[in-house]
Structures are given as structure tokens and as C-alpha cells.
Design an enzyme around this catalytic site. Structure first.
Site, PDB file in Angstrom:
ATOM      1  N   ASP A  89      59.929  54.415  18.802  1.00 35.04           N
ATOM      2  CA  ASP A  89      60.825  53.142  19.022  1.00 35.04           C
ATOM      3  C   ASP A  89      61.233  52.744  17.600  1.00 35.04           C
ATOM      4  O   ASP A  89      60.911  52.797  16.553  1.00 35.04           O
ATOM      5  CB  ASP A  89      59.746  51.854  19.360  1.00 35.04           C
ATOM      6  CG  ASP A  89      60.512  50.589  19.781  1.00 35.04           C
ATOM      7  OD1 ASP A  89      61.634  50.355  19.491  1.00 35.04           O
ATOM      8  OD2 ASP A  89      59.997  49.560  20.409  1.00 35.04           O
ATOM      9  N   ASP A 100      68.092  48.282  18.946  1.00 35.12           N
ATOM     10  CA  ASP A 100      66.559  48.562  19.013  1.00 35.12           C
ATOM     11  C   ASP A 100      66.390  49.322  20.373  1.00 35.12           C
ATOM     12  O   ASP A 100      66.727  48.926  21.415  1.00 35.12           O
ATOM     13  CB  ASP A 100      65.868  46.891  19.154  1.00 35.12           C
ATOM     14  CG  ASP A 100      64.582  47.046  19.522  1.00 35.12           C
ATOM     15  OD1 ASP A 100      63.704  47.992  19.577  1.00 35.12           O
ATOM     16  OD2 ASP A 100      63.905  45.921  19.621  1.00 35.12           O
ATOM     17  N   HIS A 162      63.840  41.121  24.433  1.00 33.35           N
ATOM     18  CA  HIS A 162      63.847  39.851  23.542  1.00 33.35           C
ATOM     19  C   HIS A 162      65.332  39.709  23.152  1.00 33.35           C
ATOM     20  O   HIS A 162      66.204  40.837  23.296  1.00 33.35           O
ATOM     21  CB  HIS A 162      63.047  40.108  22.307  1.00 33.35           C
ATOM     22  CG  HIS A 162      62.932  41.349  21.797  1.00 33.35           C
ATOM     23  ND1 HIS A 162      63.697  41.666  20.717  1.00 33.35           N
ATOM     24  CD2 HIS A 162      62.197  42.546  21.979  1.00 33.35           C
ATOM     25  CE1 HIS A 162      63.612  42.856  20.553  1.00 33.35           C
ATOM     26  NE2 HIS A 162      62.943  43.337  20.997  1.00 33.35           N
ATOM     27  N   HIS A 170      63.293  38.794  17.185  1.00 33.75           N
ATOM     28  CA  HIS A 170      62.952  38.315  18.336  1.00 33.75           C
ATOM     29  C   HIS A 170      63.417  36.699  18.125  1.00 33.75           C
ATOM     30  O   HIS A 170      62.844  36.075  17.760  1.00 33.75           O
ATOM     31  CB  HIS A 170      61.402  38.324  18.318  1.00 33.75           C
ATOM     32  CG  HIS A 170      60.907  39.951  18.535  1.00 33.75           C
ATOM     33  ND1 HIS A 170      60.430  40.510  17.460  1.00 33.75           N
ATOM     34  CD2 HIS A 170      60.846  40.728  19.830  1.00 33.75           C
ATOM     35  CE1 HIS A 170      59.943  41.844  17.982  1.00 33.75           C
ATOM     36  NE2 HIS A 170      60.363  41.835  19.274  1.00 33.75           N
ATOM     37  N   GLU A 196      62.719  46.282  27.519  1.00 30.69           N
ATOM     38  CA  GLU A 196      61.828  47.501  27.298  1.00 30.69           C
ATOM     39  C   GLU A 196      60.607  47.244  28.191  1.00 30.69           C
ATOM     40  O   GLU A 196      59.561  46.464  27.776  1.00 30.69           O
ATOM     41  CB  GLU A 196      61.449  47.090  25.770  1.00 30.69           C
ATOM     42  CG  GLU A 196      60.959  45.750  25.142  1.00 30.69           C
ATOM     43  CD  GLU A 196      60.491  46.030  23.565  1.00 30.69           C
ATOM     44  OE1 GLU A 196      59.944  46.946  23.385  1.00 30.69           O
ATOM     45  OE2 GLU A 196      61.023  45.157  22.925  1.00 30.69           O
ATOM     46  N   GLU A 292      63.436  51.653  25.984  1.00 33.16           N
ATOM     47  CA  GLU A 292      64.279  50.439  25.751  1.00 33.16           C
ATOM     48  C   GLU A 292      65.664  50.788  25.149  1.00 33.16           C
ATOM     49  O   GLU A 292      65.952  51.965  24.353  1.00 33.16           O
ATOM     50  CB  GLU A 292      63.461  49.791  24.417  1.00 33.16           C
ATOM     51  CG  GLU A 292      64.100  48.703  23.664  1.00 33.16           C
ATOM     52  CD  GLU A 292      63.254  48.089  22.623  1.00 33.16           C
ATOM     53  OE1 GLU A 292      62.625  48.792  21.936  1.00 33.16           O
ATOM     54  OE2 GLU A 292      63.417  46.859  22.385  1.00 33.16           O
TER      55      GLU A 292
HETATM   56 MN    MN Z   1      62.026  48.646  20.043  1.00 29.36          MN
HETATM   57 MN    MN Z   2      62.429  45.394  20.986  1.00 28.24          MN
END
Ligand code: MN
Ligand code: MN
Length: 309
Positions: A89, A100, A162, A170, A196, A292
Site C-alpha cells: 500500500d 493512495d 476515505h 483521512h 479500499e 485500493e
Molecule cells: Mn492505502
Molecule cells: Mn487508504
């Protein structure tokens, strides 16, 4: 238009997205049994910098029942094993616009574990198909859960996507990984989200593990703090821009002398200057997969997936 959106915001997201695409490709290439987690971490994080972006958080390299938040510490000796689910990630930002994105690598191609990968990835694709203005966040969760349960697995219910805002990873609004109706916010032009899904054969919840390898600056303190600590604190805030960081970053930028890093971080935790992210482990120890992407809706309502070609 809100003041924290500039007109080039979609281009900035795309630039951040290109950096994470390159870092994920590199991670796939480097990940082989016997390779140090630390080597993958350093090379993939450098790849983000090579694309003119900065890290929005340290790379997470989480194996099997560890769902998230393992980032190799300074001097880590962990090696990629022969089999299992390895989640990579990774996050970049360009001028504070964050991408992200995560993949799961099935180390030996085991067909049972491949089902976990397909469940999370198809869940993500189903959510992206519904990513248009007017959709409620829990409807994305419903689409995710359908794909995962169809494959005999469960979504992780206490993890999810998020909202992204400038320099905020976030940002409040949450994309559940099932039809959780209290998350009823509606997608609108100008929004950016990380989506995600996580799939598992366990209970479908994660708990905090003992260890933490990722930290975040939260609050300045000026009382009852030594001159050295004040100096470290100010440098830390400036370097990380209050985004999550690994102690490796402090070593690299010589913010705190390496032998002192652990002690200073513990002092800062006690003083509530920083917070930590414990590793997140599936409650029953079952394997976990994750995919994600970062998805942006431009001001005309078009959906742009910054981390997909
Ligand atoms: Mn992530
Ligand atoms: Mn994330």
C-alpha cells in the site's frame, strides 16, 4: 468552489497517481522470496520521489493476517516468504493532492489465496463502476460486499475507504466495505476518495497489534519540553507536513540522530505531540487481501481513477 481546490486539482491528482502506478509496478517486479522488505520499501519510496512527488505516508508491506500498517523499521531484517498474501500500500502527493493505492501479491500463485485477491479487486472494480455524482457511500460498500461474499469470503467491516483532502489522508467521510447505511454522504464533483476493499475468510474485523511502525505529528507543545526536543519537534512537523511517517524518514533526513529516534518518538507519544498507527491484524488470524485506488470526480462530474491505466 472551495478555497482548497485549485483549478488544476485533477492534473495534480493525476501526477500523484502516476507516481504510485510506477511504485506499484516496481513493487511487483522486486517482490520475490528472500528479498528484504526494506529493499522494496526504499526503492518504491524513491520511485515516488523520482516522479517529482513526495510520500503521503510510508509504504505499508503487510503479510497474510496483517491487514495494514506494517512498514519496515530501521534495520528491519524481514524477508519476503515463499508463499502468502503480501499487501503493498503506497501513497504519494503532489502539492498536497494525495494518491493512495494498494495491491495484493499472491506470492506462489496458490489458487485458494488467488480467490481472496480476486474478491478484493472485483469489489473495487464494482465500486468504481458506481463512482458517479449522486451515489451514496454505502451503495459503494454494498457493491464491494456483493463481490466479496459471492466468492465465499467476508469484507473487513472496520476498515474502509476515505475522503482525501489537501494534505489530509483521512478526511472524515468513510466508504464502508458493506451496506452500512449511516455512511450516506453523496458523491459530488470535486470530491476525491480512496476506495479500499479488504477480503478475508476470518471474522471480518481487525484488531490493533502490539507494534507500531508508523507515526503522525498531531500537536505542537511548547511547555515542559527541552530545547533539543523543541528543535526536533519543529523539524518533524516541517518535514512531514503532519502526514504519516516512518522513523526511516527521520534517519534519511537526519532530523534526529539515529540512536535517539526511538526514545524521542516515545517521549513525543507521551506528550501527545505525535500519534501512532498500530499494525492491524485480522481478529482470527485469517489471511487478508486488499486492493485500493484513488478516484477523483472532476468539476464536470467525470470520474478519473488516478491509479489505473
Ligand atoms: Mn492505502
Ligand atoms: Mn487508504
Amino acid at each position: 468552489m472551495s478555497s482548497n481546490i485549485d483549478e488544476n486539482f485533477t492534473e495534480n491528482y493525476i501526477k500523484a497517481g502516476k507516481a504510485v502506478i510506477a511504485a506499484k509496478e516496481l513493487a511487483r517486479k522486486l517482490t520475490r522470496p528472500g528479498v528484504l522488505f526494506l529493499e522494496i520499501a526504499e526503492k518504491c519510496e524513491q520511485e515516488i520521489l523520482n516522479h517529482g512527488c513526495e510520500l503521503s505516508f510510508p509504504i505499508n508491506i503487510s503479510l497474510n493476517e496483517i491487514a495494514a500498517h506494517y512498514s519496515p523499521p530501521i534495520g528491519d531484517k524481514t524477508l519476503v516468504p515463499e508463499k502468502g498474501l503480501l499487501k503493498i500500500d503506497i501513497g504519494s502527493h503532489y502539492k498536497g493532492y494525495i494518491a493512495d493505492s494498494a495491491i495484493t501479491i499472491n506470492l506462489d500463485g496458490d489458487p485458494n489465496l488467488q480467490n481472496y485477491c480476486e474478491a478484493a479487486e472485483e469489489g473495487l472494480n464494482a465500486a468504481i463502476d458506481r463512482f458517479t455524482p449522486g451515489t451514496k457511500l454505502f451503495e459503494l460498500g454494498e457493491a464491494i460486499a456483493n463481490e466479496i461474499t459471492k466468492r465465499g469470503l467476508k469484507p473487513i467491516t472496520n476498515l474502509g475507504g476515505h475522503k482525501l483532502e489537501r494534505y489530509i489522508l483521512h478526511a472524515g467521510a468513510f466508504i464502508p466495505n458493506f451496506r452500512e447505511k449511516r455512511h450516506s454522504q453523496i458523491l459530488k464533483p470535486g470530491d476525491a476518495y480512496a476506495c479500499e476493499p479488504f477480503a478475508t475468510s476470518g471474522m471480518g474485523t481487525v484488531v490493533n497489534g502490539q507494534d507500531a511502525f508508523i507515526y503522525r505529528f498531531i500537536k505542537k507543545k511548547t511547555k515542559n519540553i527541552s530545547y533539543d526536543q523543541l528543535n526536533y519537534m519543529n523539524k518533524l512537523e516541517k518535514l512531514t507536513k503532519r502526514l504519516p511517517f516512518s522513523p526511516r524518514l527521520l534517519e534519511k533526513h537526519k532530523i534526529i540522530p539515529t540512536p535517539k529516534i526511538d526514545r524521542i518518538l516515545n517521549i513525543f507519544l507521551r506528550k501527545n505531540i505525535i500519534d501512532k498507527y498500530n499494525v492491524l491484524i485480522e481478529r482470527t488470524g485469517a489471511p487478508v487481501s486488499q486492493f485500493e485506488h484513488t478516484i477523483v470526480i472532476d468539476l464536470d462530474g467525470n470520474t478519473i481513477v488516478t491509479t489505473k491505466k
